[in-house]
Enzyme design. Structure first.
Site, PDB file in Angstrom:
ATOM      1  CE  LYS A  45      -3.876   2.022   2.584  1.00  0.00           C
ATOM      2  NZ  LYS A  45      -4.727   1.883   3.788  1.00  0.00           N
ATOM      3  CG  HIS A  49      -1.389   4.872  -1.740  1.00  0.00           C
ATOM      4  ND1 HIS A  49      -1.477   3.492  -1.679  1.00  0.00           N
ATOM      5  CD2 HIS A  49      -2.654   5.319  -1.908  1.00  0.00           C
ATOM      6  CE1 HIS A  49      -2.747   3.134  -1.794  1.00  0.00           C
ATOM      7  NE2 HIS A  49      -3.480   4.217  -1.934  1.00  0.00           N
ATOM      8  CG  HIS A  61      -3.605   1.168  -6.251  1.00  0.00           C
ATOM      9  ND1 HIS A  61      -2.838   2.309  -6.388  1.00  0.00           N
ATOM     10  CD2 HIS A  61      -4.503   1.456  -5.278  1.00  0.00           C
ATOM     11  CE1 HIS A  61      -3.247   3.233  -5.550  1.00  0.00           C
ATOM     12  NE2 HIS A  61      -4.269   2.746  -4.861  1.00  0.00           N
ATOM     13  NE  ARG A  81      -9.050   9.394   3.570  1.00  0.00           N
ATOM     14  CZ  ARG A  81      -8.676   8.167   3.206  1.00  0.00           C
ATOM     15  NH1 ARG A  81      -9.594   7.277   2.869  1.00  0.00           N
ATOM     16  NH2 ARG A  81      -7.402   7.839   3.176  1.00  0.00           N
ATOM     17  CE  LYS A  85      -7.459   6.403   6.179  1.00  0.00           C
ATOM     18  NZ  LYS A  85      -7.578   4.923   6.006  1.00  0.00           N
ATOM     19  CB  CYS A  97     -12.721   5.305  -0.160  1.00  0.00           C
ATOM     20  SG  CYS A  97     -13.803   6.652   0.288  1.00  0.00           S
ATOM     21  CB  SER A  98     -10.609   0.466   1.469  1.00  0.00           C
ATOM     22  OG  SER A  98      -9.378  -0.039   1.965  1.00  0.00           O
ATOM     23  CD  GLU A 171      -5.580   6.552  -2.950  1.00  0.00           C
ATOM     24  OE1 GLU A 171      -5.131   5.738  -3.768  1.00  0.00           O
ATOM     25  OE2 GLU A 171      -5.940   6.219  -1.805  1.00  0.00           O
ATOM     26  CD  GLU A 173      -7.660   4.671  -5.133  1.00  0.00           C
ATOM     27  OE1 GLU A 173      -7.245   4.243  -4.034  1.00  0.00           O
ATOM     28  OE2 GLU A 173      -8.761   5.258  -5.266  1.00  0.00           O
TER      29      GLU A 173
END
Length: 394
Positions: A45, A49, A61, A81, A85, A97-98, A171, A173
């Site tokens: 992860k 990122h 990803h 969030r 984080k 969101c994940s 991010e 994605e």
């Protein structure tokens, strides 16, 4: 690095409550993709990122975004969030969101056939896992069959708003949008994890609009994109139809978005992926990419032969348009002729002058043919007219 990550895949005994934010950044293994959404590898992860000079847009990803609604009121559950984080802290966003992960049980990896069928059980399994982890929603209160998979978007964003212009995080994605509806607010258990979520709020469409208009509140870039493109215009407005029909489902296209301008940059100085120049329309070929040759008025006047030709054609012996001939005026509708002639002059003055001199019996056919070709050429060059190149080719 990706190979190292693939050798350290997450295990079926994943337990978010026993891991810190740093643990998950190092141990969670996301699905690395090509731009067609094919799984081509794995990465931590953290590695996926990081915005660096070597990977200015990080590593593409797979992700998911859950939108959970109350059937009785139509309200949407938002989360803020947590400030702890690592990526995008302190921002309001959709319910959850994940990322789906490698090596999980039940599996969280979907293939092209799953997307085509609209089932994407792997992504839905991941959503159930994270709804429980982040919000305390007990598995069984929201099940795989409760989710409606709508579409995918390919976006990126540097986390420059919360980490500054040289942010090392962001991010990149292909995000699967999942809707779900619960009978009412009491049908689910909500116990947010303090390391994941600072606040939750059920909102109406009107309340969300008020929140997004408040300059003191931050919203995630992916949520802003989804809201502007789909959520408030159609999906939420027609929630019953969204959930109970396939009217708004698109399993073919992957919609591409650069982020709002404030999310450009980061440690890799990331620029637009899907535009030629910042906010300019996307163009193919050389449009907008090379300087246009220009001369000053004085330099133009030095070319005496061109000046004489211009004066002759404009004032001494001006060109006459054959659109005014009796044959054309009595054969074609006047209003339509005037419209086509006006458009012809706008798209190309040089070609307009030539086409207007053609013999009357062929002039109108060639003019219309030329206008159609220019229209098609414009659509082809303006790639924002299509969700993807696949749609354009189709």
């Amino acid at each position: 690095r990706r190979q190292e990550a693939s050798n350290k895949m997450a295990t079926a005994t994943w337990n978010g409550t026993a891991m810190t934010q740093k643990d998950m950044m190092e141990k969670d293994t996301v699905l690395v993709l090509d731009d067609k959404d094919n799984v081509i590898g794995s990465e931590s992860k953290r590695g996926s990122h990081e915005f660096t000079p070597a990977t200015p847009h990080a590593v593409l990803h797979r992700a998911f975004s859950v939108f959970l609604f109350d059937k009785e009121t139509g309200d949407l559950l938002l989360q803020k969030r947590a400030s702890t984080k690592i990526t995008f802290p302190n921002v309001w966003t959709n319910t959850c969101c994940s990322h789906p992960l490698h090596g999980m049980e039940p599996p969280e990896v979907d293939g092209p056939e799953d997307v085509a069928a609209g089932t994407v059980v792997g992504v839905k399994n991941a959503a159930i896992r994270k709804l429980h982890h982040e919000l305390g929603i007990v598995p069984g209160q929201v099940t795989v069959s409760d989710f409606k998979f709508l579409t995918r978007l390919h976006y990126w964003a540097a986390d420059t708003v919360t980490h500054g212009k040289d942010s090392p995080w962001g991010e990149h994605e292909i995000d699967y949008v999942l809707f779900a509806v619960v009978p009412n607010k009491n049908a689910i258990t909500l116990k947010p994890h303090p390391d994941e979520v600072d606040e939750i709020k059920w909102v109406s469409q009107q309340k969300l609009a008020q929140m997004m208009a408040d300059p003191q509140l931050l919203f995630s870039p992916w949520f802003r994109i989804i809201c502007k493109k789909w959520l408030t215009n159609t999906w939420w407005k027609d929630l019953n139809e969204t959930m109970n029909t396939d009217k708004y489902c698109d399993y073919v296209n992957i919609y591409e978005f650069d982020p709002p301008a404030e999310h450009f940059g980061g440690s890799g100085n990331a620029g637009p992926l899907f535009q030629v120049n910042g906010n300019a329309m996307k163009k193919q070929g050389a449009y907008g990419k090379i300087p246009t040759h220009k001369e000053s008025t004085l330099q133009q006047l030095v070319h005496l032969d061109e000046v004489v030709s211009a004066i002759t054609l404009l004032y001494i012996k001006p060109l006459r348009s054959n659109l005014t001939t009796t044959f054309i005026q009595t054969t074609f509708p006047r209003e339509e002729l005037e419209f086509c002639d006006a458009i012809l002059g706008k798209v190309s003055r040089s070609f307009a002058a030539v086409i207007r001199q053609l013999p009357p019996t062929m002039l109108v056919d060639i003019m219309i043919f030329y206008l159609v070709l220019r229209a098609l050429d414009t659509i082809e060059d303006d790639t924002t007219a299509f969700a993807s190149n696949d749609i354009k080719v189709k």
